[in-house]
Motif scaffolding. Structure first.
Motif, PDB file in Angstrom:
ATOM      1  N   LEU A 154     -12.858   0.019  10.915  1.00 26.08           N
ATOM      2  CA  LEU A 154     -11.975   1.118  11.290  1.00 26.08           C
ATOM      3  C   LEU A 154     -11.211   1.641  10.078  1.00 26.08           C
ATOM      4  CD1 LEU A 154     -10.786   2.762  13.628  1.00 26.08           C
ATOM      5  CD2 LEU A 154      -9.080   0.980  13.894  1.00 26.08           C
ATOM      6  N   HIS A 200      -9.561   5.160  20.962  1.00 27.45           N
ATOM      7  CA  HIS A 200     -10.248   3.921  20.568  1.00 27.45           C
ATOM      8  C   HIS A 200     -10.161   2.924  21.710  1.00 27.45           C
ATOM      9  CE1 HIS A 200     -11.314   0.352  18.181  1.00 27.45           C
ATOM     10  NE2 HIS A 200     -11.775   1.188  17.281  1.00 27.45           N
ATOM     11  N   GLN A 201     -11.153   2.068  21.797  1.00 29.39           N
ATOM     12  CA  GLN A 201     -11.205   1.134  22.925  1.00 29.39           C
ATOM     13  C   GLN A 201     -10.253  -0.058  22.779  1.00 29.39           C
ATOM     14  OE1 GLN A 201     -13.666   1.941  20.896  1.00 29.39           O
ATOM     15  NE2 GLN A 201     -14.586   0.111  19.987  1.00 29.39           N
ATOM     16  N   ASN A 202      -9.677  -0.268  21.575  1.00 28.54           N
ATOM     17  CA  ASN A 202      -8.780  -1.408  21.379  1.00 28.54           C
ATOM     18  C   ASN A 202      -7.315  -0.975  21.356  1.00 28.54           C
ATOM     19  OD1 ASN A 202     -11.161  -2.821  19.168  1.00 28.54           O
ATOM     20  ND2 ASN A 202     -10.618  -3.599  21.175  1.00 28.54           N
ATOM     21  N   SER A 203      -6.481  -1.701  22.071  1.00 29.45           N
ATOM     22  CA  SER A 203      -5.043  -1.450  22.037  1.00 29.45           C
ATOM     23  C   SER A 203      -4.537  -1.631  20.612  1.00 29.45           C
ATOM     24  CB  SER A 203      -4.316  -2.432  22.959  1.00 29.45           C
ATOM     25  OG  SER A 203      -4.824  -2.365  24.260  1.00 29.45           O
ATOM     26  N   GLY A 204      -3.741  -0.688  20.147  1.00 31.03           N
ATOM     27  CA  GLY A 204      -3.142  -0.833  18.819  1.00 31.03           C
ATOM     28  C   GLY A 204      -4.001  -0.290  17.689  1.00 31.03           C
ATOM     29  N   ALA A 205      -5.247   0.086  17.980  1.00 28.40           N
ATOM     30  CA  ALA A 205      -6.142   0.545  16.915  1.00 28.40           C
ATOM     31  C   ALA A 205      -5.649   1.846  16.293  1.00 28.40           C
ATOM     32  CB  ALA A 205      -7.559   0.718  17.462  1.00 28.40           C
ATOM     33  N   LEU A 252      -2.886   1.181  13.843  1.00 28.06           N
ATOM     34  CA  LEU A 252      -3.459   0.636  12.610  1.00 28.06           C
ATOM     35  C   LEU A 252      -3.981   1.766  11.731  1.00 28.06           C
ATOM     36  CD1 LEU A 252      -4.420  -1.972  11.084  1.00 28.06           C
ATOM     37  CD2 LEU A 252      -6.545  -1.771  12.340  1.00 28.06           C
ATOM     38  N   ASP A 283      -5.506   4.453  23.518  1.00 30.86           N
ATOM     39  CA  ASP A 283      -5.963   3.257  22.814  1.00 30.86           C
ATOM     40  C   ASP A 283      -5.991   2.082  23.772  1.00 30.86           C
ATOM     41  OD1 ASP A 283      -3.112   3.262  22.870  1.00 30.86           O
ATOM     42  OD2 ASP A 283      -3.031   1.796  21.243  1.00 30.86           O
TER      43      ASP A 283
END
Lengths: 425, 321
Positions: free
Chosen positions: B90, B109-114, B117, B131
């Motif tokens: 990423l 994005h599929q991830n929490s917090g991505a 970041l 996210d």
């Protein structure tokens, strides 16, 4: 060669006392403790009234050899240990490949000679840590394995585990388990609760630890194996541990210094250096576990040193690797518990030095005449702000970067030889 | 002007005043969008990149349209087919994009917090378009605008958020926003679809839908996120519809003038009865889509203003030198 350490505050984790005294080291052994003067020809070191304690015996250190030497080597881990007052490293077998044959064990034993501190190795309980077939426990013990563990891989096939434990019992081997119910733990990145929900991260209930522990306790009762739980981090697991001990089972338990000094909210804005296995817990759990260490219910404090490079940490939280380096910050972090009034220094060193050595049958960890002169000289108060790039470890994934800490290792001795001197830094 | 943020990563970071600023500006863009000539030049010369790591039709087209109406150059990157599949991290993707000097980056994005970041690594304004299970701030803002226009206010209302709260970033962002605007929020759903510790968020939790809807001003339905479920949260869709699907009979428990919302896409017959969704007297689902474009225009307008201020001098001036 004779060393004379003058004017020290000795911490005795057996008697749970602190006394002002001098100490004579002869041939790597503590020869005398008391008010005597320096023997003739001895090298004199003035301790300046600072604390002198048995060196830390760190049960469960990950070193990147073989397979991940870019994250940590025996040399860098050893240097970090010496700088952190750790005089004996008990290395984990979760390398790639895993330490599951006498040949790989021989390889790491040879490599470990590069480190300035003592290193003992644990071996995997099952081949490849896959939970299917037990390793050659007998051969591995002959080759020097001090304990058997699949680290954070929980053996889900209870039949395989019960056979391995039975076999281990017949050889008197110590098995180290990771008490977590694997179904509930699967996919989790943090402890479930308000914080996990707020951040939208998959959580595991703290109850998973108790379930894992209860299963293992039943297996210990069934097989009679010597067992140590690597990390007990939740209040709900403590009564089960207390019952098992009261029933006379050969059980001990540990906890990492990170779980004693940090809680789930420290993860903050998805800071992956705070991602651990098991995940950091609630403040209530943290305080309960600190109390359990004070009471002696939890026997061992370890660093759970787990080096991870930037590539495996600079990722979305769920995808990042778990674990933190801890060798070098172990003692300053422990001083937080001392300064907060939770644990006395002798209580701390009982859990960091004496108990792990006793559990593994090592002569270290004692402040007594005749014991090996593995010692750490430290100041409990020196304040500093940690800069992670000053760490000796190859990997810099510490959760304490930029935080204020107190306590500094001034010198470290292994077998009477000084392996670290703060003045040279 | 109140809105000072550099990025829009979540409702969590916004104040009540920030939210009001966005809604007031969005109100004006609603009017613009209803004209025949819809184009303005507030983002003239700026580059907007939409990076969707997760499939999306409506959110992505809403952002694309919003950017185009503001005069930005809009590029869509479909991340499912990109180098991410070839193993690029990423961060590397972010650095590559950053080198192309975008001004606005819209990320899902599929991830929490991505998205947080990613925002740390780029020099442009980043908008979180969803996210993982964390936040979807523009959805909460467009819902707020829809409620405000339908009810005349966005305060002191009883809002029931119903269904799959555990897997829903829409629910989290709405919960935070409605709380900040001093509304009474109820969460309604089976306990298996409620996140842990939800009782500590200052909302009421109901397992019985009829009780949860009682005297509600707003009924906000959530999509059952089949793709996020690794099995076993509910026994079956038909039982779920029976107990938690919004039909006329359950809706009758709410206030007579209660509005019905859904972030889409809908699973008709699972969480909502088709006739309710199509009832123009109750359902504001189409309005939500319309408000979406306006809210996104407002957000991008405000972020672009802050970006210009950050960069010292107006980019438009540079353009015409």
């Amino acid at each position: 060669m004779t060393l004379f350490l003058a004017n020290a505050r000795l911490i005795d984790p057996e008697a749970l006392t602190e006394t002002e005294a001098n100490l004579v080291i002869d041939n790597g052994i503590i020869a005398a403790i008391g008010a005597m003067s320096a023997p003739q020809g001895a090298t004199v070191i003035d301790c300046g009234g600072n604390y002198l304690a048995p060196g830390i015996v760190d049960l469960g250190v990950k070193i990147g050899e073989p397979g991940e030497r870019h994250k940590e080597s025996f040399r860098t881990a050893g240097q970090a240990a010496a700088a952190g007052g750790v005089t004996t490293i008990i290395a984990r077998p979760d390398t790639s490949p895993a330490i599951d044959t006498p040949e790989t064990l021989e390889f790491v034993t040879r490599r470990a000679a590069q480190a300035p501190v003592r290193i003992h190795h644990m071996a995997a309980l099952t081949k490849g840590r896959e939970g299917r077939e037990m390793t050659e426990i007998g051969f591995l013990m002959d080759a020097g394995a001090v304990a058997f563990t699949d680290t954070d891989h929980v053996t889900t096939d209870t039949k395989v585990l019960s056979r391995a434990l039975t076999y281990a019992r017949s050889l008197g081997a110590l098995v180290i388990g990771h008490p977590q119910e694997p179904g509930l733990t699967k996919g989790a990145a943090v402890t479930s609760g308000k914080f996990a929900s707020l951040r939208g991260l998959p959580g595991v209930t703290p109850m998973a630890e108790r379930m894992g522990l209860e299963r293992d306790i039943a297996l210990i009762e069934m097989t009679g194996v010597r067992y140590h739980a690597d990390q007990i981090t939740t209040a709900r697991a403590l009564p089960a541990l207390a019952r098992a001990k009261a029933a006379g089972l050969d059980v001990t338990a540990g906890v990492s210094i990170h779980h004693l000094t940090l809680n789930e909210y420290d993860v903050g804005e998805y800071r992956t250096f705070f991602k651990m296995t098991p995940p950091l817990r609630s403040e209530e759990d943290r305080l309960a576990v600190v109390q359990a260490v004070a009471d002696g219910l939890i026997d061992v404090i370890c660093s759970m040193h787990t080096p991870a490079d930037e590539e495996s940490k600079r990722l979305p939280f769920e995808e990042a690797d778990s674990g933190a380096v801890g060798l070098e910050t172990f003692l300053p972090a422990a001083m937080r518990l001392f300064h907060a009034g939770h644990l006395s220094l002798p209580q701390l060193f009982r859990a960091m030095s004496l108990n792990p050595a006793k559990r593994l049958g090592l002569p270290q960890g004692r402040m007594a005449e005749g014991a090996p002169a593995d010692l750490v000289l430290f100041d409990a108060d020196t304040p500093f702000v940690l800069d992670r790039f000053t760490l000796h470890s190859k990997s810099k994934n510490t959760p304490f970067d930029g935080t204020r800490m107190e306590g500094k290792v001034l010198a470290t001795f292994v077998g009477g030889v000084q392996v670290y001197n703060n003045d040279n830094e | 002007m109140a809105f000072r943020a550099r990025h829009l990563l979540g409702i969590e970071h916004l104040s009540q005043e920030d939210i009001r600023t966005v809604l007031d500006l969005a109100d004006r863009y609603v009017d613009l969008n209803r004209r025949t000539v819809k184009r303005t030049d507030v983002l003239e010369g700026m580059t907007q990149i939409n990076m969707f790591f997760e499939n999306s039709t409506r959110t992505q087209s809403s952002f694309e349209l919003a950017g185009k109406r503001l005069g930005a150059d809009v590029m869509n990157m479909s991340m499912q087919t990109s180098s991410v599949k070839k193993g690029e991290t990423l961060i590397d993707t972010a650095l590559t994009l950053n080198a192309m000097h975008p001004d606005l980056l819209v990320v899902r994005h599929q991830n929490s917090g991505a998205v947080d970041l990613l925002a740390q690594k780029v020099n442009c304004a980043v908008i979180n378009a969803g996210d993982g299970k964390h936040e979807h701030p523009t959805q909460a803002l467009l819902d707020a605008l829809t409620i405000k226009r339908a009810k005349g206010r966005i305060q002191r209302l009883t809002v029931a958020i119903c269904g799959d709260v555990a897997h829903s970033r829409v629910a989290r962002s709405n919960l935070i926003l409605l709380g900040k605007m001093e509304n009474r929020v109820r969460l309604v759903g089976p306990p298996t679809l409620m996140p842990a510790g939800i009782g500590e968020f200052g909302c009421e939790v109901y397992e019985d839908m009829r009780e949860g809807l009682k005297d509600a001003d707003v009924v906000m339905m959530l999509r059952l996120q089949k793709e996020r479920m690794d099995g076993g949260f509910i026994p079956s869709e038909r039982e779920y519809f029976h107990r938690y699907g919004l039909d006329a009979e359950k809706l009758a428990c709410a206030k007579p003038d209660a509005i019905v919302m859904h972030p889409g896409p809908m699973n008709r017959g699972v969480e909502i009865d088709g006739t309710i969704a199509d009832d123009i007297n109750r359902s504001v689902i189409q309005e939500q889509v319309e408000m979406g474009v306006a809210v996104r225009m407002a957000v991008m307008d405000l972020l672009a203003q802050n970006l210009r201020a950050d960069r010292g001098r107006a980019l438009t001036e540079e353009t015409y030198v």
